[in-house]
Design a protein around this motif. Sequence first.
Motif, PDB file in Angstrom:
ATOM      1  N   LEU A 136       4.546   2.483  -6.495  1.00 41.23           N
ATOM      2  CA  LEU A 136       5.654   2.856  -5.622  1.00 41.23           C
ATOM      3  C   LEU A 136       5.446   4.222  -4.970  1.00 41.23           C
ATOM      4  CD1 LEU A 136       8.717   1.542  -7.656  1.00 41.23           C
ATOM      5  CD2 LEU A 136       7.608   0.497  -5.669  1.00 41.23           C
ATOM      6  N   HIS A 137       4.862   5.162  -5.702  1.00 43.68           N
ATOM      7  CA  HIS A 137       4.569   6.457  -5.083  1.00 43.68           C
ATOM      8  C   HIS A 137       3.498   6.307  -3.998  1.00 43.68           C
ATOM      9  CE1 HIS A 137       6.748   8.630  -8.359  1.00 43.68           C
ATOM     10  NE2 HIS A 137       6.960   9.458  -7.357  1.00 43.68           N
ATOM     11  N   GLY A 138       2.514   5.436  -4.244  1.00 39.79           N
ATOM     12  CA  GLY A 138       1.508   5.171  -3.214  1.00 39.79           C
ATOM     13  C   GLY A 138       2.135   4.534  -1.987  1.00 39.79           C
ATOM     14  N   ARG A 139       3.012   3.570  -2.198  1.00 38.34           N
ATOM     15  CA  ARG A 139       3.701   2.903  -1.084  1.00 38.34           C
ATOM     16  C   ARG A 139       4.554   3.901  -0.301  1.00 38.34           C
ATOM     17  NH1 ARG A 139       7.582  -1.895  -2.750  1.00 38.34           N
ATOM     18  NH2 ARG A 139       5.646  -2.619  -3.752  1.00 38.34           N
ATOM     19  N   LEU A 140       5.221   4.784  -1.016  1.00 39.95           N
ATOM     20  CA  LEU A 140       6.055   5.793  -0.376  1.00 39.95           C
ATOM     21  C   LEU A 140       5.217   6.701   0.527  1.00 39.95           C
ATOM     22  CD1 LEU A 140       8.942   6.951  -0.231  1.00 39.95           C
ATOM     23  CD2 LEU A 140       8.350   8.405  -2.179  1.00 39.95           C
ATOM     24  N   ALA A 141       4.058   7.123   0.025  1.00 41.39           N
ATOM     25  CA  ALA A 141       3.171   7.978   0.824  1.00 41.39           C
ATOM     26  C   ALA A 141       2.690   7.253   2.079  1.00 41.39           C
ATOM     27  CB  ALA A 141       1.985   8.420  -0.023  1.00 41.39           C
ATOM     28  N   LEU A 142       2.424   5.962   1.962  1.00 41.16           N
ATOM     29  CA  LEU A 142       1.964   5.183   3.114  1.00 41.16           C
ATOM     30  C   LEU A 142       3.073   5.057   4.167  1.00 41.16           C
ATOM     31  CD1 LEU A 142      -0.048   2.331   1.345  1.00 41.16           C
ATOM     32  CD2 LEU A 142      -0.961   4.334   2.550  1.00 41.16           C
ATOM     33  N   ALA A 186      -1.623  -7.585  11.378  1.00 43.94           N
ATOM     34  CA  ALA A 186      -0.405  -8.192  10.843  1.00 43.94           C
ATOM     35  C   ALA A 186       0.798  -7.431  11.381  1.00 43.94           C
ATOM     36  CB  ALA A 186      -0.411  -8.153   9.316  1.00 43.94           C
ATOM     37  N   PRO A 187       1.901  -8.135  11.677  1.00 47.37           N
ATOM     38  CA  PRO A 187       3.102  -7.453  12.170  1.00 47.37           C
ATOM     39  C   PRO A 187       3.673  -6.512  11.109  1.00 47.37           C
ATOM     40  CG  PRO A 187       3.219  -9.837  12.530  1.00 47.37           C
ATOM     41  CD  PRO A 187       2.066  -9.596  11.623  1.00 47.37           C
ATOM     42  N   LEU A 188       4.164  -5.360  11.545  1.00 49.01           N
ATOM     43  CA  LEU A 188       4.750  -4.390  10.628  1.00 49.01           C
ATOM     44  C   LEU A 188       5.900  -5.004   9.837  1.00 49.01           C
ATOM     45  CD1 LEU A 188       5.269  -1.560   9.485  1.00 49.01           C
ATOM     46  CD2 LEU A 188       6.550  -1.037  11.577  1.00 49.01           C
ATOM     47  N   TYR A 223      -1.443  -2.296   4.545  1.00 47.89           N
ATOM     48  CA  TYR A 223      -1.101  -1.153   5.391  1.00 47.89           C
ATOM     49  C   TYR A 223      -2.120  -1.002   6.526  1.00 47.89           C
ATOM     50  CZ  TYR A 223      -0.169   3.669   6.804  1.00 47.89           C
ATOM     51  OH  TYR A 223       0.116   4.805   7.535  1.00 47.89           O
ATOM     52  N   LEU A 224      -3.387  -1.126   6.198  1.00 47.03           N
ATOM     53  CA  LEU A 224      -4.429  -1.006   7.208  1.00 47.03           C
ATOM     54  C   LEU A 224      -4.317  -2.105   8.271  1.00 47.03           C
ATOM     55  CD1 LEU A 224      -7.411  -0.138   4.834  1.00 47.03           C
ATOM     56  CD2 LEU A 224      -6.430   1.374   6.570  1.00 47.03           C
ATOM     57  N   SER A 225      -3.788  -3.258   7.860  1.00 47.88           N
ATOM     58  CA  SER A 225      -3.683  -4.384   8.795  1.00 47.88           C
ATOM     59  C   SER A 225      -2.626  -4.159   9.871  1.00 47.88           C
ATOM     60  CB  SER A 225      -3.354  -5.675   8.026  1.00 47.88           C
ATOM     61  OG  SER A 225      -2.004  -5.673   7.582  1.00 47.88           O
ATOM     62  N   ILE A 226      -1.777  -3.162   9.697  1.00 54.02           N
ATOM     63  CA  ILE A 226      -0.712  -2.895  10.671  1.00 54.02           C
ATOM     64  C   ILE A 226      -1.277  -2.304  11.956  1.00 54.02           C
ATOM     65  CG2 ILE A 226       1.321  -1.465  11.118  1.00 54.02           C
ATOM     66  CD1 ILE A 226       1.930  -1.620   8.108  1.00 54.02           C
ATOM     67  N   PHE A 227      -2.374  -1.560  11.846  1.00 57.73           N
ATOM     68  CA  PHE A 227      -2.875  -0.780  12.971  1.00 57.73           C
ATOM     69  C   PHE A 227      -3.679  -1.631  13.949  1.00 57.73           C
ATOM     70  CE2 PHE A 227      -1.915   2.257   9.700  1.00 57.73           C
ATOM     71  CZ  PHE A 227      -1.335   3.315  10.403  1.00 57.73           C
ATOM     72  N   PRO A 228      -3.649  -1.250  15.230  1.00 56.34           N
ATOM     73  CA  PRO A 228      -4.316  -2.054  16.264  1.00 56.34           C
ATOM     74  C   PRO A 228      -5.810  -2.226  16.060  1.00 56.34           C
ATOM     75  CG  PRO A 228      -2.816  -0.461  17.249  1.00 56.34           C
ATOM     76  CD  PRO A 228      -2.889  -0.121  15.794  1.00 56.34           C
ATOM     77  N   ASP A 229      -6.459  -1.268  15.374  1.00 55.36           N
ATOM     78  CA  ASP A 229      -7.910  -1.374  15.197  1.00 55.36           C
ATOM     79  C   ASP A 229      -8.303  -2.240  14.006  1.00 55.36           C
ATOM     80  OD1 ASP A 229      -6.994   0.291  13.233  1.00 55.36           O
ATOM     81  OD2 ASP A 229      -8.274   1.999  13.737  1.00 55.36           O
ATOM     82  N   SER A 230      -7.324  -2.904  13.382  1.00 53.92           N
ATOM     83  CA  SER A 230      -7.620  -3.754  12.229  1.00 53.92           C
ATOM     84  C   SER A 230      -8.191  -5.104  12.667  1.00 53.92           C
ATOM     85  CB  SER A 230      -6.353  -3.988  11.411  1.00 53.92           C
ATOM     86  OG  SER A 230      -6.562  -4.971  10.415  1.00 53.92           O
ATOM     87  N   PHE A 265      -4.430  -1.895  -4.286  1.00 52.11           N
ATOM     88  CA  PHE A 265      -5.459  -2.182  -3.277  1.00 52.11           C
ATOM     89  C   PHE A 265      -4.937  -3.167  -2.236  1.00 52.11           C
ATOM     90  CE2 PHE A 265      -8.277  -0.686  -6.708  1.00 52.11           C
ATOM     91  CZ  PHE A 265      -9.054   0.213  -5.998  1.00 52.11           C
ATOM     92  N   VAL A 266      -4.194  -4.169  -2.699  1.00 50.72           N
ATOM     93  CA  VAL A 266      -3.644  -5.164  -1.774  1.00 50.72           C
ATOM     94  C   VAL A 266      -2.706  -4.490  -0.775  1.00 50.72           C
ATOM     95  CG1 VAL A 266      -2.113  -7.166  -1.594  1.00 50.72           C
ATOM     96  CG2 VAL A 266      -3.898  -7.115  -3.343  1.00 50.72           C
ATOM     97  N   GLU A 267      -1.869  -3.583  -1.267  1.00 49.88           N
ATOM     98  CA  GLU A 267      -0.915  -2.930  -0.368  1.00 49.88           C
ATOM     99  C   GLU A 267      -1.617  -1.962   0.582  1.00 49.88           C
ATOM    100  OE1 GLU A 267       2.607  -1.408  -2.205  1.00 49.88           O
ATOM    101  OE2 GLU A 267       3.130  -3.369  -3.034  1.00 49.88           O
ATOM    102  N   LEU A 268      -2.686  -1.356   0.134  1.00 53.52           N
ATOM    103  CA  LEU A 268      -3.457  -0.499   1.035  1.00 53.52           C
ATOM    104  C   LEU A 268      -4.116  -1.344   2.125  1.00 53.52           C
ATOM    105  CD1 LEU A 268      -4.292   2.360   1.637  1.00 53.52           C
ATOM    106  CD2 LEU A 268      -6.162   2.145  -0.005  1.00 53.52           C
TER     107      LEU A 268
END
Length: 288
Positions: A115-121, A86-88, A75-82, A69-72
């Motif tokens: 790790l598979h979830g991170r890879l998909a992201l 947060a910087p990529l 990931y969402l924080s990278i996008f401009p609409d967040s 959940f933390v990594e998701l």
Amino acid sequence: WDNKEKKEAVKEHLLYEAAFAMVLHHTPDRSRASKLVKSALDRFLEDWGSSTDAGKIAKRRKLRSLQSFVELEEYLSIFPDSAKRAPLAAVLDKWGRRFPSSQILDSTDAWDFILHGRLALLVDLKRRSDAFSTPLSPQELTQISGSVRKIHLSLSTMARREGNLDVAENQLVEAQAASGDAVPAEWKAKCFRSRVKLVAAKLVRQRDTNCEGFADTIGQHLADLTKQATKDGYLQAAGSGGAASGLRALFGDLRQLKLAASAEGGGMTPGEYQKEFECALEDYGAAA
């Protein structure tokens, strides 16, 4: 989401899966996914505060479930609409420090899921470049590719330690295929060491199950490793120290192992073989 019963069932059992699907959808709903993640994090804090688990393993298992959940959320924080931009590079740097530890009894299943979830992201991120005001820079794309390589190599290592040698082979192939010519020499060395360790595991398994043709198999693997090392320039490295001498020592030990395995009545037991192979790997690792 119009069906209240289904909505409650998802919130109870499939929060991560629902949020993950919203993020990866061809028309992603990152706002709703973010709300689901926040709900999951709030619930975790409640459960953690009321938990009676005192053991380290039980607590670590709970924390690993939180990590997805933390990594998701990151990931969402990278996008401009967040709302929490947060910087990529900062997010990828955090992820680069989160991998299974060989010194800690981490759950393989939990890390495989993470790790598979991170890879998909990461794969999703590369195809979402139009979501940013400016395209991803070459440096950012290189950093993403490096993260993908590291995940594949980690998945290969975990599978090898679990004895899933076919999975380990497939993941190592992915790690090497994603490497190319522009990667650091240290990365090629890591992949090569993983290849040697995987060969060792395959040979030990063959020795345990079927000794017929064992010496020839060692010889073939040695030839393949030599070919790869020559291609990557390890054997041509100058100087008496460093990776080159360590690699030559490793190959010398392998040749001795082949002779020992083929000697009539003088073959080593699987345990002896593995011990000798690990000693050779340690010598190579110290040099590399």
